[in-house]
Enzyme design. Structure first.
Site, short mmCIF file in Angstrom:
data_model
loop_
_atom_site.label_atom_id
_atom_site.label_comp_id
_atom_site.label_asym_id
_atom_site.label_seq_id
_atom_site.Cartn_x
_atom_site.Cartn_y
_atom_site.Cartn_z
N MET A 105 0.85 -1.19 0.00
CA MET A 105 0.00 0.00 0.00
C MET A 105 0.90 1.25 0.00
SD MET A 105 -3.47 -0.92 1.96
CE MET A 105 -2.93 -0.70 3.64
N HIS A 152 9.29 -3.43 3.49
CA HIS A 152 8.87 -3.71 2.11
C HIS A 152 10.07 -4.09 1.25
CE1 HIS A 152 5.64 -0.73 3.35
NE2 HIS A 152 4.92 -1.75 2.91
O1 PAF Z 1 -0.23 -5.94 3.79
C1 PAF Z 1 -0.59 -4.99 3.04
O2 PAF Z 1 0.14 -4.01 2.82
C2 PAF Z 1 -1.97 -5.02 2.41
O3 PAF Z 1 -2.89 -5.65 3.24
C3 PAF Z 1 -1.97 -5.67 1.01
C4 PAF Z 1 -1.56 -7.13 1.09
C5 PAF Z 1 -1.02 -4.91 0.08
C6 PAF Z 1 -3.38 -5.62 0.40
O4 PAF Z 1 -3.82 -4.32 0.25
#
Ligand code: PAF
Length: 283
Positions: free
Chosen positions: A30, A37
């Protein structure tokens, strides 16, 4: 790096990568990217020649519109990090691309979505499953990486993939932590300095329970005690379950356990988890 703002653009980019013989890995996010990330991206890069990252703040997984509105965003910074990391393609769709007018199809795991963290945030995991199913269909990756921090999300996605026969592998990736132990999260940026300092109590509680062991009830009590030492923390969820199935457990477990905590700090909900394997237990 191909920055695709529409689904046809992304399909063209992935088609090109596949035509070149590349295996494709997906990292759904997101945005407001951080080292956690980038660990997912690195894991994907270790397994595939081509990595696609999606950046989409998914409205259907937010219960409170204010939470959605205030979710942190940093598109330029995100793209810079992904370019530097050598990612091949980014999907940044509009809400109307993912949820076209009249969209009414949802994907939900019946049992897993409503329990634990899902009981605190009704509808959250339905929104997650629905958007992830759409992303899988759009990108059609060979595998997708998900962090272990949201352990329930990971198990829900695994279940959805199994139940709906998605032809891809789910790769779990360990949680990345700040130097003091706080699990990295885009939400951390919204904490006041005082709440940021207080939030470390989550990983302290998990450390304490891992060190102390004991029965499930004793573990739960230990966590409550540690969280209670931090007046800025409001415990919202505390679940200790069988790790693979998230089924309830009591007493002295022989199986691996998932210990999942959610707590609010100044109105910001944070989660953390630890998989604990009792000595001599089956994993
Ligand atoms: O973990 C996240 O950042 C969100 O829940 C995802 C998997 C991108 C779905 O919007």
């Amino acid at each position: 790096m191909d920055v695709c703002t529409t689904i046809p653009d992304l399909r063209r980019a992935v088609g090109g990568l596949r035509a070149g013989g590349s295996k494709v890995g997906l990292v759904p996010t997101m945005g407001y990217l951080h080292a956690g990330h980038m660990r997912l991206v690195a894991e994907a890069q270790a397994r595939a020649e081509a990595v696609v990252v999606s950046i989409f703040v998914n409205p259907t997984q937010f219960g409170d519109p204010k939470d959605l509105e205030s979710y942190p965003r940093n598109t330029e910074g995100d793209l810079e990090m992904l370019r530097e990391a050598g990612v091949q393609a980014v999907l940044m769709p509009q809400v109307s691309d993912i949820y076209p007018e009249g969209a009414e199809t949802i994907v939900e795991t019946e049992r897993l979505a409503g329990m634990l963290h899902g009981a605190v945030r009704p509808g959250h995991y339905r929104g997650v499953c629905t958007v992830v199913a759409k992303l899988f269909n759009i990108v059609q990756p060979d595998f997708a990486c998900f962090g272990e921090k949201d352990y329930q999300q990971l198990q829900i996605i695994r279940t959805m993939v199994r139940d709906l026969h998605f032809p891809l592998e789910i790769v779990p990736v360990p949680t990345v932590r700040e130097a003091d132990g706080l699990a990295m999260s885009s939400r951390n940026a919204r904490l006041t300095p005082e709440d940021r300092a207080a939030a470390v109590v989550l990983s302290r509680a998990l450390d304490a329970v891992e060190a102390a062991g004991g029965s499930v009830e004793q573990m739960a009590e230990k966590i409550r005690q540690v969280i209670a030492t931090e007046p800025r923390a409001t415990l919202r969820g505390l679940d200790i379950t069988e790790a693979r199935t998230l089924a309830p457990v009591t007493g002295h477990s022989k199986a691996s356990l998932a210990v999942m905590i959610s707590a609010e700090f100044g109105g910001i909900l944070l989660i953390d988890q630890r998989e604990i394997t009792p000595q001599g237990a089956s994993t």
